[in-house]
Design a protein around this motif. Structure first.
Motif, PDB file in Angstrom:
ATOM      1  N   VAL A 347       0.833  -1.203   0.000  1.00 45.00           N
ATOM      2  CA  VAL A 347       0.000   0.000   0.000  1.00 45.00           C
ATOM      3  C   VAL A 347       0.868   1.253   0.000  1.00 45.00           C
ATOM      4  O   VAL A 347       1.773   1.396   0.821  1.00 45.00           O
ATOM      5  CB  VAL A 347      -0.924   0.041   1.240  1.00 45.00           C
ATOM      6  CG1 VAL A 347      -1.902   1.212   1.117  1.00 45.00           C
ATOM      7  CG2 VAL A 347      -1.672  -1.269   1.410  1.00 45.00           C
ATOM      8  N   SER A 348       0.572   2.143  -0.929  1.00 44.65           N
ATOM      9  CA  SER A 348       1.120   3.496  -0.900  1.00 44.65           C
ATOM     10  C   SER A 348       0.017   4.384  -0.366  1.00 44.65           C
ATOM     11  O   SER A 348      -0.965   4.671  -1.055  1.00 44.65           O
ATOM     12  CB  SER A 348       1.543   3.937  -2.309  1.00 44.65           C
ATOM     13  OG  SER A 348       1.931   5.301  -2.314  1.00 44.65           O
ATOM     14  N   VAL A 349       0.146   4.785   0.891  1.00 36.66           N
ATOM     15  CA  VAL A 349      -0.924   5.516   1.567  1.00 36.66           C
ATOM     16  C   VAL A 349      -0.926   6.970   1.109  1.00 36.66           C
ATOM     17  O   VAL A 349       0.085   7.672   1.214  1.00 36.66           O
ATOM     18  CB  VAL A 349      -0.765   5.438   3.098  1.00 36.66           C
ATOM     19  CG1 VAL A 349      -1.908   6.185   3.782  1.00 36.66           C
ATOM     20  CG2 VAL A 349      -0.721   3.983   3.561  1.00 36.66           C
ATOM     21  N   GLY A 350      -2.064   7.404   0.603  1.00 39.28           N
ATOM     22  CA  GLY A 350      -2.167   8.745   0.051  1.00 39.28           C
ATOM     23  C   GLY A 350      -2.631   9.793   1.040  1.00 39.28           C
ATOM     24  O   GLY A 350      -2.605   9.593   2.262  1.00 39.28           O
ATOM     25  N   LEU A 351      -3.087  10.908   0.493  1.00 40.47           N
ATOM     26  CA  LEU A 351      -3.441  12.073   1.304  1.00 40.47           C
ATOM     27  C   LEU A 351      -4.946  12.345   1.319  1.00 40.47           C
ATOM     28  O   LEU A 351      -5.375  13.449   1.676  1.00 40.47           O
ATOM     29  CB  LEU A 351      -2.689  13.308   0.791  1.00 40.47           C
ATOM     30  CG  LEU A 351      -1.154  13.203   0.821  1.00 40.47           C
ATOM     31  CD1 LEU A 351      -0.527  14.479   0.275  1.00 40.47           C
ATOM     32  CD2 LEU A 351      -0.649  12.918   2.231  1.00 40.47           C
ATOM     33  N   GLU A 352      -5.755  11.339   0.962  1.00 41.35           N
ATOM     34  CA  GLU A 352      -7.194  11.480   1.118  1.00 41.35           C
ATOM     35  C   GLU A 352      -7.533  11.639   2.612  1.00 41.35           C
ATOM     36  O   GLU A 352      -6.676  11.395   3.465  1.00 41.35           O
ATOM     37  CB  GLU A 352      -7.920  10.256   0.555  1.00 41.35           C
ATOM     38  CG  GLU A 352      -7.677   9.982  -0.922  1.00 41.35           C
ATOM     39  CD  GLU A 352      -6.497   9.065  -1.198  1.00 41.35           C
ATOM     40  OE1 GLU A 352      -6.393   8.579  -2.330  1.00 41.35           O
ATOM     41  OE2 GLU A 352      -5.681   8.836  -0.267  1.00 41.35           O
ATOM     42  N   HIS A 353      -8.761  11.967   2.916  1.00 49.01           N
ATOM     43  CA  HIS A 353      -9.117  12.075   4.332  1.00 49.01           C
ATOM     44  C   HIS A 353      -8.973  10.706   4.973  1.00 49.01           C
ATOM     45  O   HIS A 353      -9.419   9.689   4.432  1.00 49.01           O
ATOM     46  CB  HIS A 353     -10.544  12.587   4.493  1.00 49.01           C
ATOM     47  CG  HIS A 353     -10.844  13.064   5.883  1.00 49.01           C
ATOM     48  ND1 HIS A 353     -11.060  12.204   6.941  1.00 49.01           N
ATOM     49  CD2 HIS A 353     -10.923  14.323   6.398  1.00 49.01           C
ATOM     50  CE1 HIS A 353     -11.283  12.895   8.035  1.00 49.01           C
ATOM     51  NE2 HIS A 353     -11.196  14.194   7.743  1.00 49.01           N
ATOM     52  N   LEU A 354      -8.377  10.682   6.134  1.00 46.68           N
ATOM     53  CA  LEU A 354      -8.071   9.423   6.800  1.00 46.68           C
ATOM     54  C   LEU A 354      -9.329   8.599   7.092  1.00 46.68           C
ATOM     55  O   LEU A 354      -9.318   7.368   6.966  1.00 46.68           O
ATOM     56  CB  LEU A 354      -7.304   9.701   8.097  1.00 46.68           C
ATOM     57  CG  LEU A 354      -6.805   8.489   8.873  1.00 46.68           C
ATOM     58  CD1 LEU A 354      -5.844   7.654   8.029  1.00 46.68           C
ATOM     59  CD2 LEU A 354      -6.119   8.933  10.156  1.00 46.68           C
ATOM     60  N   ASP A 355     -10.419   9.258   7.467  1.00 44.29           N
ATOM     61  CA  ASP A 355     -11.656   8.525   7.772  1.00 44.29           C
ATOM     62  C   ASP A 355     -12.160   7.754   6.555  1.00 44.29           C
ATOM     63  O   ASP A 355     -12.642   6.623   6.676  1.00 44.29           O
ATOM     64  CB  ASP A 355     -12.745   9.487   8.259  1.00 44.29           C
ATOM     65  CG  ASP A 355     -12.453  10.048   9.644  1.00 44.29           C
ATOM     66  OD1 ASP A 355     -11.542   9.518  10.318  1.00 44.29           O
ATOM     67  OD2 ASP A 355     -13.133  11.011  10.048  1.00 44.29           O
ATOM     68  N   ASP A 356     -12.046   8.346   5.373  1.00 43.98           N
ATOM     69  CA  ASP A 356     -12.485   7.670   4.156  1.00 43.98           C
ATOM     70  C   ASP A 356     -11.638   6.431   3.875  1.00 43.98           C
ATOM     71  O   ASP A 356     -12.156   5.385   3.473  1.00 43.98           O
ATOM     72  CB  ASP A 356     -12.416   8.622   2.960  1.00 43.98           C
ATOM     73  CG  ASP A 356     -13.464   9.726   3.036  1.00 43.98           C
ATOM     74  OD1 ASP A 356     -14.567   9.467   3.576  1.00 43.98           O
ATOM     75  OD2 ASP A 356     -13.191  10.835   2.560  1.00 43.98           O
ATOM     76  N   LEU A 357     -10.336   6.555   4.106  1.00 42.06           N
ATOM     77  CA  LEU A 357      -9.444   5.421   3.865  1.00 42.06           C
ATOM     78  C   LEU A 357      -9.722   4.281   4.842  1.00 42.06           C
ATOM     79  O   LEU A 357      -9.767   3.109   4.459  1.00 42.06           O
ATOM     80  CB  LEU A 357      -7.984   5.866   3.968  1.00 42.06           C
ATOM     81  CG  LEU A 357      -7.513   6.907   2.941  1.00 42.06           C
ATOM     82  CD1 LEU A 357      -6.037   7.247   3.161  1.00 42.06           C
ATOM     83  CD2 LEU A 357      -7.709   6.402   1.504  1.00 42.06           C
ATOM     84  N   LEU A 358      -9.917   4.617   6.095  1.00 43.56           N
ATOM     85  CA  LEU A 358     -10.183   3.597   7.108  1.00 43.56           C
ATOM     86  C   LEU A 358     -11.536   2.910   6.871  1.00 43.56           C
ATOM     87  O   LEU A 358     -11.671   1.687   7.000  1.00 43.56           O
ATOM     88  CB  LEU A 358     -10.133   4.204   8.509  1.00 43.56           C
ATOM     89  CG  LEU A 358      -8.745   4.620   9.005  1.00 43.56           C
ATOM     90  CD1 LEU A 358      -8.854   5.410  10.300  1.00 43.56           C
ATOM     91  CD2 LEU A 358      -7.848   3.398   9.215  1.00 43.56           C
ATOM     92  N   ASP A 359     -12.557   3.689   6.523  1.00 41.24           N
ATOM     93  CA  ASP A 359     -13.864   3.112   6.224  1.00 41.24           C
ATOM     94  C   ASP A 359     -13.776   2.187   5.024  1.00 41.24           C
ATOM     95  O   ASP A 359     -14.399   1.102   5.010  1.00 41.24           O
ATOM     96  CB  ASP A 359     -14.888   4.225   5.940  1.00 41.24           C
ATOM     97  CG  ASP A 359     -15.274   5.007   7.196  1.00 41.24           C
ATOM     98  OD1 ASP A 359     -14.971   4.517   8.310  1.00 41.24           O
ATOM     99  OD2 ASP A 359     -15.844   6.107   7.052  1.00 41.24           O
ATOM    100  N   ASP A 360     -13.009   2.587   4.038  1.00 39.85           N
ATOM    101  CA  ASP A 360     -12.825   1.791   2.816  1.00 39.85           C
ATOM    102  C   ASP A 360     -12.187   0.446   3.148  1.00 39.85           C
ATOM    103  O   ASP A 360     -12.648  -0.624   2.715  1.00 39.85           O
ATOM    104  CB  ASP A 360     -11.950   2.579   1.843  1.00 39.85           C
ATOM    105  CG  ASP A 360     -12.167   2.179   0.390  1.00 39.85           C
ATOM    106  OD1 ASP A 360     -13.185   1.534   0.087  1.00 39.85           O
ATOM    107  OD2 ASP A 360     -11.315   2.542  -0.442  1.00 39.85           O
TER     108      ASP A 360
END
Length: 366
Positions: A347-360
């Motif tokens: 995973v290359s973790v991006g700069l989207e909102h963290l809540d969206d990434l965790l929910d995904d």
């Protein structure tokens, strides 16, 4: 200058008589002869000169050379070695450069791949013909950590050149030259570019010595140099590197902890986790742990592919370092001879909102 100031100002070299605040793009391939002039764009170009200047300063080096790709940068080091030279390389090494050593340079250069998490393995692998130790830390894709300072001390005893691939860490979090390395390598396609729209590579040398001059000759004579536009775009992207990396590292650390505690995850590879084998070394030589992580899904390749297919904000794609989150089952990209576990997801973790990434991730891992 501090790191953030270097990133913004060291890549700006104004040659335009109108004195713009941002260096313009010089597309000319040839230049009028006069004293101290640029002659031909394969050998130098104002935009490439500016890029190389900021790269050298960010990595605390004396010289830098920009290339058209990370593979071209790495290959120039191998091409600068004398035939018959021996290389000690990491067992977890970016597969593109590993394939070069095993394919293109087979019969020309000799190489041994060792687990560099233990410096003694490096020392044991050194031969009288050893001319280069190649370090990659954190490594790709297992995020192994090598003790750069200890390896460099081993190399200096035998007058061996040390090159460190610093792509994952970036100069924002790690400076191999300050730890004893002779040359730092980057795929500038990744975090230095930062937006998944530029391809490039770079080498930064601690000093301009005989070996560096050979590398520079490969750069100029081989001609694998970036275009003026690519140099301009890279220099522009580097201006935001310090702040982008803070966001990448913050998000990656939180996601790594989340994955470590998830019942459907077997193992997480991230040097910022206290349970990581290289945590203490990483903490000593890095100021941040970066935005890359890998993890093993409980199950096989099919299960890993299913997890990836259910994600909305993580794009299933090769490469890393962009503002968008990227994910892939790494073994599928590396080919049949891969040593990477089939259920490993990088995973290359991006700069989207963290809540969206965790929910995904939470939905995908159900």
């Amino acid at each position: 200058m501090k790191f953030e100031t270097i990133a913004i100002h060291a890549g700006t070299k104004i040659t335009d008589t109108h004195r713009p605040a941002v260096q313009p793009i010089t597309l000319a391939t040839t230049f009028e002869h006069h004293e101290d002039s640029v002659i031909y764009s394969r050998s130098s170009n104002p935009n490439r000169n500016a890029l190389e200047n900021v790269l050298a300063k960010l990595e605390h080096g004396e010289v830098a050379a920009a290339f058209s790709s990370g593979n071209a940068a790495g290959m120039s080091v191998f091409q600068a070695l004398e035939p018959g030279s021996h290389i000690v390389a990491p067992d977890d090494m970016y597969h593109g450069l590993r394939n070069q050593l095993l394919g293109i340079f087979a019969g020309i250069l000799d190489v041994d791949f060792v687990d560099m998490t233990n410096p003694q393995n490096v020392k044991n692998a050194v031969k009288k013909e050893t001319k280069l130790i190649w370090v990659e830390t954190p490594s790709n894709p297992l995020l192994k950590i090598s003790d750069i300072k200890s390896i460099c001390e081993i190399a200096k005893e035998k007058n061996i050149t040390v090159v460190c691939d610093n792509t994952f860490a970036t100069p924002a979090f790690q400076n191999p030259i300050l730890l004893g390395a002779d040359i730092v390598m980057h795929s500038t396609t990744k975090y230095l570019g930062g937006h998944s729209d530029i391809m490039g590579g770079a080498l930064v040398g601690k000093t301009q010595n005989e070996f560096w001059d050979k590398i520079r000759n490969v750069q100029i004579s081989g001609g694998a140099v970036p275009s003026p536009f690519d140099c301009y775009m890279l220099t522009r992207s580097i201006k935001t590197l310090p702040y982008r990396m803070k966001g990448h590292a913050e998000h990656a650390g939180i996601i790594a902890t989340y994955l470590e505690n998830h019942p459907n995850v077997e193992k997480v590879y991230y040097p910022g986790l206290k349970g990581h084998d290289g945590f203490s070394i990483a903490k000593g030589q890095m100021t941040g742990f970066g935005g890359m992580l890998s993890f093993l899904v409980k199950g096989d390749a099919v299960k890993a592919d299913r997890v990836i297919s259910r994600l909305q904000f993580f794009t299933n794609a090769t490469s890393l370092g962009g503002v968008e989150s990227l994910i892939e089952r790494r073994a599928a990209s590396e080919g049949a001879d891969t040593k990477t576990p089939q259920n490993l997801i990088r995973v290359s973790v991006g700069l989207e909102h963290l809540d969206d990434l965790l929910d995904d991730l939470n939905v995908a891992l159900e």
